[in-house]
Enzyme design. Structure first.
Site, short mmCIF file in Angstrom:
data_model
loop_
_atom_site.label_atom_id
_atom_site.label_comp_id
_atom_site.label_asym_id
_atom_site.label_seq_id
_atom_site.Cartn_x
_atom_site.Cartn_y
_atom_site.Cartn_z
CG ASP A 192 -2.19 0.86 0.92
OD1 ASP A 192 -2.16 1.67 -0.03
OD2 ASP A 192 -3.19 0.75 1.65
C1 BGC Z 1 -5.07 3.19 0.22
C2 BGC Z 1 -5.25 2.18 -0.88
C3 BGC Z 1 -5.09 2.84 -2.22
C4 BGC Z 1 -3.76 3.56 -2.28
C5 BGC Z 1 -3.48 4.20 -3.62
C6 BGC Z 1 -3.85 4.04 0.05
O1 BGC Z 1 -3.82 5.06 0.96
O2 BGC Z 1 -5.02 2.51 1.46
O3 BGC Z 1 -6.50 1.57 -0.76
O4 BGC Z 1 -5.22 1.88 -3.24
O5 BGC Z 1 -3.74 4.54 -1.27
O6 BGC Z 1 -4.28 5.27 -3.88
#
Ligand code: BGC
Length: 758
Positions: free
Chosen positions: A285
């Site tokens: 993530d």
């Molecule tokens: C979130 C993810 C997301 C990623 C990219 C993160 O903060 O937890 O769900 O896919 O950002 O945008």
């Protein structure tokens, strides 16, 4: 002609060989050839995922010098950009400048629709309609790929039993059985049958794992959970996505057994790859590799090496892989083979998408005009929204409202475009959504509709500042609260019926939007009470990204329609239901607590050794002094304008063997005045087993349409796997003995039959 038949032992040998071959991940010759040519630096470059900003940056770090890095082969994929022109430019940078011309992956968070925004996933799950959910995902893929995106950071399948956690909005609620069905439907919708089809995209199951169990419902918090609970309650939807062929997975921010997911070898390698047979690639993530420093696991080089060795393939935004892995190879902390393996998985995904044949496969300037936000897509979004609404109460059958009534439409969310799409809709445009006022006017041109705001969503400027990060979600009116209220009450007095659209602003739920108080904001509670005092029939249209605590409102002589955040067709869909063009059929997929103190509360809780046998307080039983154990609204709950009668629950066998299925049937009659749909639900209780069973747990459902007066026999089947659970050795088994089957309209109002497993 040779008639000799192969011997049995030969067939067994052949079968074993075939099984062995099937288990070996197949290597792709083009990818292997490419890997042979790549330098260590080029391989490391492929593991780097960046965002040039412009989308939503969900961390404090944003990628810098993105163009320069692409040109020198330091980037494997990008997210946060869209549109054929920009995508072409970015792909050109990789194709025209790098030695091996490896195309970039283009990712995005298309969580509930691309430009055609569907209801938030929690809402969509309340439709219990797998075909509709799959179709919503297919539409999302068609639109996103038209804009050049070929990798979606979805489905989010985290089980959530704590509505304080704002991201409960993004998933399918509390239940692993329903969550698994939805995970499969979404993966199928995005990926279709052929990933090289330019209208399909890679899905990415997230957030592996257990992110929904963040302690105290606070986002990014620690998770601590027994393996028994993990395997039986939280892991099934991720596993289901893998079984459905999901091509990528994203690790979560939290730790599991003390090791953050992005560096957790047990999770990524032992469980996901070895036990579940996942063959795709794993991405972290947003900066979650770097965050292992704050978790207390070492410096950037150490945590990056930990992540790679754990089996993580791609590093989102943090650049720890890019900046430290080479040094780690030189120092013998990781091997080049480990880097090659991660790179291989990313290249394989690019190959499956057809990008090696044509890096511009997803870049077609003609597609956006026809494929994005077209009338067919909007129509499906409208149906999906209507099906996601849950009728919580219909006092005196006030709903549906006559189309020629005098309606006072009141509330801060009644004529508001900024809050219709809901959380995690970065690719949607709120200005293209239908507010409720417009929807009402379209649907009922003969009604007299007056509108007043009545109050602000909240009068708290501090809260407004926090939730207005992506746009004006809470706008504080210059007029005083008294003036706003007076204007609304005057209109209410002159009306036949009042519809008040109230609830949470979009960013009051979602990422980094946890709350400890789940009631309707004070300013709106006051408005509701004042409207009740007027004495006109009152319908609350309630918007939120989570279950709310509304015991006071539910006790009032009013009607309540829960609409979540309905998406781009919000106003039209709400009008469809309020005026009776669609009879509500949604059922809650997360329990609504009476108060925050009851959390976590869900339908599959265990009995305990001292179960409370009555709703009255009992000393030395498992209950509270101040509220009953039961929730305010149970899992599976939702009313209709019509009424359904269940009778004649039957089971075809009283005893079955371990490999047998059992069929259950029930007679369902539509006894009310409207055609309508009912979600028939089946719950199971394993009466005696080696680990404590849940009181009941969902194991089947069917959504059926019945014309007014119609009777149907609804059939459901329990297959051998439905009786299985993970035992203390984490083996998936069933145990002989008695099972109770409950069938009904929600998790509480059910009828029971039982059978014996021998
Ligand atoms: C979130 C993810 C997301 C990623 C990219 C993160 O903060 O937890 O769900 O896919 O950002 O945008």
């Amino acid at each position: 002609m040779n008639n000799s038949k192969p011997t049995l032992s030969f067939l067994v040998l052949l079968f074993c060989f075939a099984m062995l071959v099937a288990q070996e991940p197949k290597s792709i010759p083009q990818v292997e050839e490419l890997l042979q040519k790549m330098t260590l630096d080029e391989k490391i470059g492929q593991l780097n995922l960046l965002t040039p900003g412009g989308g939503i940056a969900t961390g404090s770090v944003v990628s810098k010098n993105v163009e320069a890095k692409i040109k020198v082969g330091q980037v494997g994929g990008l997210f946060g950009i869209s549109g054929p022109e920009k995508m072409r430019k970015a792909q050109d940078l990789a194709i025209q400048n790098t030695r091996l011309k490896i195309p970039l992956l283009f990712g995005s968070d298309v969580i509930h629709g691309y430009k055609t925004t569907f209801p938030i996933p929690l809402g969509l799950s309340c439709s219990w309609n797998m075909e509709l959910i799959e179709n919503s995902a297919r539409i999302a893929a068609t639109e996103a790929t038209a804009d050049g995106i070929n990798w979606n950071f979805s489905p989010m399948v985290d089980i959530a039993r704590d509505p304080r956690w704002g991201r409960i909005a993004e998933g399918a609620g509390e239940d692993p059985y329903l969550g698994s069905a939805i995970a499969r439907a979404i993966v199928k919708g995005y990926q279709g049958n052929d990933l090289a089809d330019p209208k399909t995209m890679l899905a990415c199951v997230k957030h592996l794992a257990l992110y929904g169990a963040s302690e105290a419902g606070r986002d990014y918090n620690s998770v601590d959970m027994s393996k028994i609970k993990m395997f039986n309650q939280y892991l099934p939807p991720y596993h289901a996505a893998v079984d459905a062929g999901v091509t990528s997975a994203m690790t979560s921010f939290n730790d599991i057994d003390g090791i953050p997911a992005s560096g957790n070898q047990w999770l990524i390698t032992d469980l996901l790859r070895k036990r579940w047979g996942f063959e795709g690639f794993v991405v972290s993530d947003y900066t979650s590799v770097n965050e292992m420093i704050a978790h207390g696991l070492g410096d950037l080089q150490a945590v990056s090496a930990l992540a790679l060795k754990a089996g993580l393939d791609m590093d989102m935004v943090g650049e720890g892989f890019l900046t430290t892995l080479k040094r780690s190879v030189q120092e013998g902390k990781v091997s080049e083979a480990e880097i090659t393996q991660a790179c291989r998985r990313i290249l394989e995904a690019k190959y499956k998408l057809g990008l090696f044949d044509d890096p511009y496969r997803y870049i077609d300037p003609k597609r956006p005009a026809t494929d994005i936000l077209n009338a067919t897509h909007r129509k499906t979004a409208r149906e999906a929204a209507a099906q996601s609404f849950v009728l919580l109460k219909n006092h005196n059958d006030v709903l549906p409202i006559q189309k020629n009534a005098k309606i006072a439409l009141i509330g801060p969310l009644a004529n508001n475009k900024n809050n219709m799409l809901g959380t995690w809709a970065p690719t949607g445009n709120p200005q293209l959504s239908f507010p409720v006022l417009e929807g009402f006017k379209n649907a009922a041109p003969n009604a007299t509709i007056t509108y007043a705001k009545g109050t602000n969503i909240s009068n708290n400027p501090e809260l407004a500042k926090k939730v207005n990060v992506f746009g004006p979600r809470i706008e504080i009116d210059e007029r005083t609260p008294e003036i706003l209220l007076e204007e609304a009450l005057k209109l209410a007095q002159k009306s036949d019926v009042v519809v008040a659209v109230v609830g949470e602003a979009t960013e009051m739920s979602g990422e980094a939007a946890s709350r400890t108080d789940l009631s309707i904001p004070d300013s709106q509670k006051k408005l509701i009470r004042a409207l009740v005092d007027i004495g006109k029939p009152l319908v609350l249209v309630l918007m939120s990204g989570r279950p709310l605590t509304i015991p006071e409102e539910l006790a009032l002589p009013i009607s309540i329609l829960q609409v979540w955040h309905p998406g781009v067709e919000a106003g039209n869909a709400i009008a469809d239901v309020v005026f009776g063009d669609y009879n509500p059929s949604g059922k809650l997929t997360a329990t609504w607590p009476r108060n925050v103190g009851q959390i976590p509360i869900y339908h599959s809780m265990k009995h305990t050794g001292r179960p409370a046998e009555s709703t009255e307080f009992q000393k030395f039983k498992s209950n509270y002094l101040d509220v009953p154990n039961s929730p305010l609204l149970p899992f599976g709950y939702g009313l209709s304008y019509t009424a359904f009668e269940y009778s004649d629950l039957k089971i075809d066998k009283k005893e079955i063997g371990l490999e047998e299925s059992v069929n259950i049937s029930v007679t369902l009659k539509n006894t009310g005045d409207f055609d309508g749909e009912e979600v028939v639900q089946l719950y199971l209780r394993d009466v005696v087993r080696s680990i404590t069973p849940p009181q009941k747990t969902l194991k089947g459902f069917r959504k059926v349409f019945l014309k007014r007066g119609e009777t149907k026999t609804v059939r459901l089947t329990l297959n051998p796997d439905d009786l299985k659970f993970y035992n203390s050795q984490l083996e998936f088994v069933s145990e002989t003995g008695e099972f109770e089957v409950f069938v009904g309209t929600n998790s509480v109002e059910t009828q029971k039959v039982s059978f014996i497993l021998n």
